[in-house]
Design a protein around this motif. Structure first.
Motif, mmCIF file in Angstrom:
data_model
loop_
_atom_site.group_PDB
_atom_site.id
_atom_site.type_symbol
_atom_site.label_atom_id
_atom_site.label_comp_id
_atom_site.label_asym_id
_atom_site.label_seq_id
_atom_site.Cartn_x
_atom_site.Cartn_y
_atom_site.Cartn_z
ATOM 1 N N LEU A 51 0.830 -1.137 -0.048
ATOM 2 C CA LEU A 51 -0.104 0.006 0.070
ATOM 3 C C LEU A 51 0.771 1.334 -0.126
ATOM 4 O O LEU A 51 0.657 2.106 -0.643
ATOM 5 N N GLU A 52 2.025 1.397 0.705
ATOM 6 C CA GLU A 52 3.006 2.259 0.703
ATOM 7 C C GLU A 52 3.466 2.573 -0.520
ATOM 8 O O GLU A 52 3.687 3.460 -1.169
ATOM 9 N N TYR A 53 3.826 1.536 -1.194
ATOM 10 C CA TYR A 53 4.411 1.522 -2.744
ATOM 11 C C TYR A 53 3.376 2.172 -3.651
ATOM 12 O O TYR A 53 3.621 2.923 -4.561
ATOM 13 N N ALA A 54 2.055 1.611 -3.479
ATOM 14 C CA ALA A 54 1.019 2.141 -4.434
ATOM 15 C C ALA A 54 0.777 3.612 -4.189
ATOM 16 O O ALA A 54 0.499 4.276 -5.012
ATOM 17 N N ASN A 55 1.017 4.119 -3.057
ATOM 18 C CA ASN A 55 0.741 5.505 -2.627
ATOM 19 C C ASN A 55 1.867 6.418 -3.196
ATOM 20 O O ASN A 55 1.719 7.306 -3.798
ATOM 21 N N MET A 56 3.019 5.663 -3.151
ATOM 22 C CA MET A 56 4.334 6.350 -4.186
ATOM 23 C C MET A 56 4.094 6.408 -5.247
ATOM 24 O O MET A 56 4.178 7.380 -5.929
ATOM 25 N N MET A 57 3.447 5.516 -5.893
ATOM 26 C CA MET A 57 3.008 5.466 -7.481
ATOM 27 C C MET A 57 2.338 6.689 -7.710
ATOM 28 O O MET A 57 2.276 7.270 -8.696
ATOM 29 N N ARG A 58 1.132 6.775 -6.892
ATOM 30 C CA ARG A 58 0.041 7.645 -6.893
ATOM 31 C C ARG A 58 0.666 9.021 -6.929
ATOM 32 O O ARG A 58 0.549 9.961 -7.750
ATOM 33 N N LEU A 59 1.527 9.413 -5.928
ATOM 34 C CA LEU A 59 2.314 10.429 -5.956
ATOM 35 C C LEU A 59 3.041 10.921 -6.989
ATOM 36 O O LEU A 59 3.405 12.162 -7.310
ATOM 37 N N ASN A 60 3.499 9.933 -7.936
ATOM 38 C CA ASN A 60 4.287 10.118 -9.169
ATOM 39 C C ASN A 60 3.268 9.983 -10.476
ATOM 40 O O ASN A 60 4.013 9.907 -11.490
ATOM 41 N N GLY A 61 2.077 10.071 -9.985
ATOM 42 C CA GLY A 61 1.229 10.339 -11.322
ATOM 43 C C GLY A 61 0.979 8.998 -11.858
ATOM 44 O O GLY A 61 0.453 8.792 -12.968
ATOM 45 N N LEU A 62 1.138 7.675 -11.344
ATOM 46 C CA LEU A 62 1.005 6.562 -11.687
ATOM 47 C C LEU A 62 -0.261 5.910 -11.008
ATOM 48 O O LEU A 62 -0.675 6.068 -9.981
ATOM 49 N N ARG A 63 -0.999 4.814 -11.716
ATOM 50 C CA ARG A 63 -2.057 4.001 -11.243
ATOM 51 C C ARG A 63 -1.594 2.768 -11.184
ATOM 52 O O ARG A 63 -1.000 2.150 -11.846
ATOM 53 N N MET A 64 -1.864 2.280 -9.877
ATOM 54 C CA MET A 64 -1.558 0.968 -9.423
ATOM 55 C C MET A 64 -2.552 0.138 -9.956
ATOM 56 O O MET A 64 -3.908 0.517 -10.091
ATOM 57 N N MET A 65 -2.273 -1.015 -10.581
ATOM 58 C CA MET A 65 -3.166 -2.171 -11.307
ATOM 59 C C MET A 65 -3.344 -3.138 -10.181
ATOM 60 O O MET A 65 -2.736 -3.876 -9.935
ATOM 61 N N TRP A 66 -4.686 -2.938 -9.566
ATOM 62 C CA TRP A 66 -4.654 -3.708 -8.259
ATOM 63 C C TRP A 66 -4.757 -5.182 -8.587
ATOM 64 O O TRP A 66 -4.248 -6.081 -7.568
ATOM 65 N N ILE A 67 -5.323 -5.580 -9.756
ATOM 66 C CA ILE A 67 -5.522 -6.958 -10.015
ATOM 67 C C ILE A 67 -4.160 -7.621 -9.962
ATOM 68 O O ILE A 67 -3.800 -8.761 -9.332
ATOM 69 N N LEU A 68 -3.247 -6.963 -10.705
ATOM 70 C CA LEU A 68 -2.001 -7.451 -10.922
ATOM 71 C C LEU A 68 -1.062 -7.429 -9.657
ATOM 72 O O LEU A 68 -0.637 -8.252 -9.134
ATOM 73 N N GLY A 69 -1.220 -6.383 -8.964
ATOM 74 C CA GLY A 69 -0.553 -5.907 -7.546
ATOM 75 C C GLY A 69 -0.813 -7.012 -6.585
ATOM 76 O O GLY A 69 -0.057 -7.598 -6.092
ATOM 77 N N PHE A 70 -2.109 -7.239 -6.332
ATOM 78 C CA PHE A 70 -2.382 -8.221 -5.287
ATOM 79 C C PHE A 70 -2.408 -9.524 -5.653
ATOM 80 O O PHE A 70 -1.897 -10.362 -4.728
ATOM 81 N N GLY A 71 -2.633 -9.808 -6.912
ATOM 82 C CA GLY A 71 -2.266 -11.014 -7.383
ATOM 83 C C GLY A 71 -0.693 -11.564 -7.428
ATOM 84 O O GLY A 71 -0.568 -12.822 -6.828
ATOM 85 N N MET A 72 -0.013 -10.797 -7.822
ATOM 86 C CA MET A 72 1.594 -11.280 -7.654
ATOM 87 C C MET A 72 2.028 -11.256 -6.220
ATOM 88 O O MET A 72 2.545 -11.877 -5.698
ATOM 89 N N LEU A 73 1.502 -10.254 -5.403
ATOM 90 C CA LEU A 73 1.904 -10.126 -3.881
ATOM 91 C C LEU A 73 1.462 -11.375 -3.200
ATOM 92 O O LEU A 73 2.487 -12.111 -2.585
ATOM 93 N N LEU A 74 0.359 -11.710 -3.344
ATOM 94 C CA LEU A 74 -0.101 -12.960 -2.624
ATOM 95 C C LEU A 74 0.431 -14.050 -3.194
ATOM 96 O O LEU A 74 0.963 -15.222 -2.497
#
Length: 189
Positions: A40-63
């Motif tokens: 979630l901290e990484y996703a927030n860093m992405m957001r602050l840099n104008g990027l969008r987290m792709m949550w399907i990919l993010g949570f899928g790969m993480l878990l």
């Protein structure tokens, strides 16, 4: 700043050691919780840099990577499915998500998932406590050495655009204290 670090250390070290000592599912739960916070901290860093987290990919790969190490499922197939579904979603929702969003989402989730997955695997080994003590000594030594040497001798910035407070002296001091801590630990173990 130093006072805050000392308070966090006074609470954090006993908590970490207690969880590591218990091992098993307690440690696994704790590591998954930390992985989610890091993600979630990484996703927030992405957001602050104008990027969008792709949550399907993010949570899928993480878990997938977090659980896959110890529980030994076929991570390759799950990773492929997660990646393909994400690419399809990215194409269908273009330009909402870009290739840059996809790349950063994949990189962050894979990096975090891999490291915490390795931690979960270590937590199920017979000498897990010693393995974690080793890792914690390295981490705490590096962090403490970086802070102390950076405060005392830090003039030249290491990577000002990436981490404005990090200095060359702090980086070298962190490595020296981490290495010294492990040498001392090795004498006793």
């Amino acid at each position: 700043m130093l006072r805050t670090r000392l308070i966090v250390t006074a609470v954090g070290i006993p908590l970490c050691l207690g969880v590591v000592w218990l091992g098993g599912w307690v440690l696994e739960f704790f590591l998954i919780l930390l992985a989610l916070v890091a993600f979630l901290e990484y996703a927030n860093m992405m957001r602050l840099n104008g990027l969008r987290m792709m949550w399907i990919l993010g949570f899928g790969m993480l878990l997938n990577l977090s659980f896959g190490f110890y529980h030994a499922w076929d991570m390759r197939m799950i990773s492929l499915v997660v990646l393909l579904v994400t690419i399809i979603v990215a194409v269908l929702l273009y330009p909402l998500y870009t290739l840059k969003d996809l790349s950063y989402s994949f990189l962050g989730a894979t990096y975090i998932g891999f490291l915490f997955g390795y931690g979960i695997w270590m937590g199920h080994q017979t000498e897990h406590f010693l393995y974690f003590i080793f890792v914690l000594f390295l981490t705490w030594g590096n962090d403490s050495g970086g802070y102390i040497f950076g405060q005392l001798f830090g003039k030249r910035k290491l990577t000002p655009n990436l981490s404005p407070k990090k200095t060359v002296a702090g980086s070298i001091g962190g490595m020296l204290l981490a290495t010294g801590g492990i040498v001392v630990l090795n004498i006793f173990l």
